[in-house]
Motif scaffolding. Structure first.
Motif, short mmCIF file in Angstrom:
data_model
loop_
_atom_site.label_atom_id
_atom_site.label_comp_id
_atom_site.label_asym_id
_atom_site.label_seq_id
_atom_site.Cartn_x
_atom_site.Cartn_y
_atom_site.Cartn_z
N MET A 257 25.65 10.66 54.94
CA MET A 257 24.27 11.04 54.64
C MET A 257 23.40 11.05 55.89
SD MET A 257 21.53 8.57 53.19
CE MET A 257 19.80 9.25 53.36
N ARG A 258 23.47 9.85 56.55
CA ARG A 258 22.63 9.69 57.77
C ARG A 258 23.07 10.74 58.87
NH1 ARG A 258 21.01 6.70 55.02
NH2 ARG A 258 20.58 4.22 55.22
N LEU B 236 21.26 13.91 58.00
CA LEU B 236 19.96 13.62 58.08
C LEU B 236 19.21 13.59 59.40
CD1 LEU B 236 18.17 13.50 55.63
CD2 LEU B 236 18.01 10.97 56.17
N PHE B 237 20.20 13.15 60.33
CA PHE B 237 19.63 13.01 61.85
C PHE B 237 20.18 13.91 62.73
CE2 PHE B 237 18.49 8.96 59.69
CZ PHE B 237 17.05 8.97 59.72
N LEU C 20 18.78 21.06 62.48
CA LEU C 20 17.50 21.36 61.91
C LEU C 20 16.94 22.36 62.58
CD1 LEU C 20 16.02 17.90 60.78
CD2 LEU C 20 16.84 19.79 59.52
N GLY D 283 18.45 25.83 62.17
CA GLY D 283 17.96 26.18 61.08
C GLY D 283 16.53 27.08 60.87
N PHE D 284 15.57 26.05 61.33
CA PHE D 284 14.30 26.45 61.47
C PHE D 284 14.07 27.72 62.39
CE2 PHE D 284 13.50 22.44 59.54
CZ PHE D 284 12.54 22.70 58.64
N THR E 8 15.53 31.13 60.56
CA THR E 8 14.40 31.27 59.43
C THR E 8 13.32 32.02 60.15
OG1 THR E 8 13.78 29.08 59.30
CG2 THR E 8 15.16 30.11 57.53
N PHE E 9 12.88 31.33 61.29
CA PHE E 9 11.69 31.79 62.04
C PHE E 9 11.75 33.16 62.44
CE2 PHE E 9 8.41 32.27 64.94
CZ PHE E 9 7.33 31.80 64.38
N TYR F 216 14.17 35.41 61.41
CA TYR F 216 14.21 36.40 60.59
C TYR F 216 13.03 37.23 60.13
CZ TYR F 216 19.04 36.15 59.62
OH TYR F 216 20.55 36.29 59.96
N ILE F 217 11.60 36.50 60.42
CA ILE F 217 10.40 36.89 60.19
C ILE F 217 10.31 38.18 60.64
CG2 ILE F 217 7.87 36.50 60.07
CD1 ILE F 217 8.28 33.79 59.63
N LYS G 268 12.54 40.37 62.12
CA LYS G 268 13.65 41.15 61.94
C LYS G 268 13.29 42.18 61.09
CE LYS G 268 18.05 38.91 62.99
NZ LYS G 268 19.47 38.62 62.34
N LYS H 18 13.69 44.95 58.23
CA LYS H 18 14.13 44.56 56.84
C LYS H 18 14.77 45.95 56.54
CE LYS H 18 11.47 41.04 57.12
NZ LYS H 18 11.53 41.14 58.53
N TRP I 97 10.10 37.76 54.35
CA TRP I 97 10.35 38.13 55.55
C TRP I 97 11.81 37.36 55.86
CZ3 TRP I 97 4.44 38.51 57.39
CH2 TRP I 97 4.21 39.56 57.06
N MET I 98 11.54 36.10 55.71
CA MET I 98 12.46 35.29 56.06
C MET I 98 13.85 35.60 55.55
SD MET I 98 10.63 31.72 56.53
CE MET I 98 9.91 31.30 57.97
N LEU J 93 14.65 38.77 54.82
CA LEU J 93 14.86 40.11 55.19
C LEU J 93 14.53 41.01 53.96
CD1 LEU J 93 18.03 39.90 56.97
CD2 LEU J 93 15.87 40.47 58.17
N ARG J 94 13.59 40.56 53.32
CA ARG J 94 12.87 41.38 52.23
C ARG J 94 11.49 42.04 52.74
NH1 ARG J 94 11.55 38.77 47.95
NH2 ARG J 94 11.86 36.68 48.63
N TRP K 160 8.04 27.60 55.42
CA TRP K 160 9.19 27.64 56.40
C TRP K 160 10.29 26.66 55.97
CZ3 TRP K 160 8.46 26.10 62.42
CH2 TRP K 160 9.54 26.56 63.12
N SER L 263 12.14 28.01 52.79
CA SER L 263 13.15 28.69 52.93
C SER L 263 14.17 28.25 54.08
CB SER L 263 12.63 30.24 53.49
OG SER L 263 11.84 29.96 54.59
N THR L 264 14.12 27.27 54.35
CA THR L 264 15.19 26.96 55.50
C THR L 264 16.17 25.87 54.97
OG1 THR L 264 13.60 27.10 57.14
CG2 THR L 264 15.89 25.69 57.49
N LEU L 265 15.59 24.75 54.21
CA LEU L 265 16.61 23.59 53.69
C LEU L 265 16.70 23.71 52.32
CD1 LEU L 265 14.86 20.66 55.59
CD2 LEU L 265 16.80 21.89 56.24
N ARG M 266 20.52 11.00 46.99
CA ARG M 266 20.28 10.91 48.34
C ARG M 266 18.64 10.97 48.55
NH1 ARG M 266 24.69 14.88 51.26
NH2 ARG M 266 26.37 13.62 50.89
#
Lengths: 206, 334
Positions: free
Chosen positions: A1-2, A5-6, A11, A14-15, A18-19, A21-22, A24, A26, B37-38, B40-41, B291, B294-296, B303
């Motif tokens: 878990m640790r 998480l860290f 992270l 991932g962020f 997603t950012f 993709y804004i 990209k 469609k 958008w995130m 792809l729609r 944000w 849509s990411t996590l 947990r």
């Protein structure tokens, strides 16, 4: 878990994913207002063709009905008379019905037809509120005399027929290109096997 | 003394309510667009230009949908629960100052000197809305959702309050206006970076948003506490959730990001310019929420508890102790 998480690197990745993709492009095709281009040999709604002189190609032989794996086609043939010649042969289809709800759009009717009378067009928008409306009779299948001979089976127009409505914007997507290639390859192989050259089939009436 | 005080407050309240409800409607659209958008729609784009009338269409749909009450539900509490949620969510806006005039007058409906406590009190009562909704629905999924809500709120509210006390110690006040004024030179995000991160995490948990949306958890609990709700009552929960989101965004802005203080030294801070700074900062938080969603993926329940009690709470406590010690030893730095 640790550990999970860290894991800041994960992270951040991932962020940032997603950012990014804004911005990209469609892939959405905004369907009724934008229509996708089909492969030229797409199997859609049927059409009964004519010869150049306006006579019907269908000779009422019912081979399509026999070939149909879904039993969707019903043909009732009748004899041509000297006064009323509908087709060049002895017989013509007095009634020709296809139940589009049963049809699986396999195209075997098209293959079975000795006169290339029945073809599948790229038209696909057949939605209706009544079940009965899906049984297409000659009034809707047969090409109107003023509309020419209909769609030749081996030289389909590249894309959507004009009667599908105004095409505002056609998006060129990857799957269309692949589908086009795949269908064309099959077509070329088939004609080679038959010992025929790929090309337009001559109109018999002219 | 030209107009009676109650009239002024009433007008202020109506203006704030109208603005907040509009903000809610468009934050929903904003979320759907950004999430789209995130993923792809294009997001909602059928109603009005760029989908701008989508909130209106949603409202019409909500109002005209059938309002069902399950046979097994406790009718009184079942009907009361959405209102508890909504009233608490809206009540918080009564004391949030959106900006301040140059003479120090706060742009808020009411100025409470224990402002931060008032907000926390209201959001704590808001939990009752969710808990009672699940309990009164008389069905298993809502019950599970509300049990989770209660446990989650208790675990995370503790750390949240701890993180905010650090700011209160630094500012020497619980009034939101004073806290913002204390950040005139340096925002509290700098000395209270740990507190800010804890606040950020717990705020998401407090508002039951992904990745802490175990209370709703569509994939396991159907709709969680609002499974049985439909129509306007469901809409009220929806409004409450988004208003809570806006509230914690505003609070984060006020407590850590300097409220209506300009981010660039030299630019004007109060008045309408301050309002714009405030809205920009709060908007940034809203964007962060979306944000994050849509990411996590969602936390597993054990947990979530582990994280709350074994990580956030000790860290928040340490941060609080450290802040208190520093302020006690070197009061000039505060």
């Amino acid at each position: 878990m640790r550990k999970n998480l860290f894991n800041v690197g994960a992270l951040v990745r991932g962020f940032s994913t997603t950012f990014s993709y804004i911005f990209k492009k469609k892939p959405t095709i905004e369907y009724p207002s934008v229509k996708k281009q089909h492969a030229p040999r797409f199997h859609g709604l049927h059409e009964l063709r004519r010869y150049g002189d306006g006579k019907e190609r269908c000779i009422g032989c019912e081979l399509c009905a026999i070939a149909c794996p879904a039993n969707a086609i019903t043909v009732i043939g009748a004899e041509n008379t000297p006064l009323d010649r509908r087709s060049p042969g002895e017989r013509y289809a007095a009634s020709y019905e296809i139940d589009e709800l049963r049809c699986i759009f396999c195209g075997l009717c098209e293959e079975a037809c000795p006169t290339d009378a029945i073809v599948l067009t790229p038209r696909f928008e057949m939605a209706d509120y009544r079940r009965g409306a899906f049984v297409y009779a000659k009034d809707r299948l047969l090409v109107p005399p003023e509309a020419g001979v209909g769609t030749p089976p081996d030289e389909r127009p590249n894309g959507i027929p004009a009667d599908l409505g105004a095409v505002m914007r056609v998006k060129d997507t990857v799957d269309v290109a692949q589908g086009y290639e795949a269908t064309n390859r099959g077509h070329i192989l088939k004609t080679q096997r038959r010992g025929l050259a790929a090309g337009p089939i001559a109109d018999q009436s002219s | 003394m030209s107009a009676p005080i109650w009239l002024i407050v009433l007008i202020k309240a109506i203006v704030v309510l109208a603005v907040v409800i509009t903000t809610f409607a468009y934050s929903m659209l904003f979320e759907r667009k950004i999430m789209g958008w995130m993923q792809l729609r294009p997001g909602p784009n059928r109603v009005g230009p760029w989908g701008l009338l989508q909130p209106a269409a949603d409202a019409v749909k909500m109002i005209f949908k059938e309002d069902l009450t399950p046979d097994t539900a406790d009718p009184l509490i079942y009907r009361l629960a959405p209102f508890i949620s909504l009233v608490c969510a809206m009540g918080a806006f009564a004391i949030i100052p959106f900006s301040a005039s140059s003479d120090g007058t706060l742009w808020s409906v009411g100025n409470v000197n224990a402002g931060i406590l008032f907000v926390f009190a209201l959001t704590s009562i808001g939990v009752y809305g969710i808990s009672l909704a699940g309990w009164a629905s008389g069905s298993k999924f809502p019950l599970l959702g509300s049990v989770r809500a209660t446990a989650q709120m208790i675990s995370y509210e503790l750390s949240m309050t701890m993180s905010v006390i650090g700011v209160v110690i630094l500012a020497g006040s619980t009034a939101l206006g004073t806290i913002v004024d204390a950040q005139h030179r340096v925002w509290f995000i700098v000395p209270q970076i740990v507190g800010f991160i804890i606040y950020l995490i717990t705020a998401v948990a407090e508002t039951n948003r992904a990745p802490f949306d175990l209370v709703e958890a569509e994939t396991e609990l159907v709709g969680g506490f609002h499974t049985e709700y439909s129509g306007l009552r469901f809409g009220l929960f929806f409004i409450a959730e988004y208003l809570n989101m806006i509230t914690v965004s505003c609070l984060a802005t006020l407590l850590f990001l300097g409220g209506w203080n300009s981010p660039i030294p030299g630019l004007p801070s109060g008045g309408f310019v301050g309002l714009i700074w405030f809205l920009l900062k709060a908007g940034l938080f809203l964007f962060f929420y979306i944000w994050l969603r849509s990411t996590l993926p969602r936390f597993r329940y054990d947990r979530l508890m582990d994280f709350g009690w074994k990580v956030l709470l000790p860290v928040a406590t340490l941060n609080l102790i450290l802040t208190a010690v520093v302020v006690a030893l070197w009061p000039a730095h505060a």
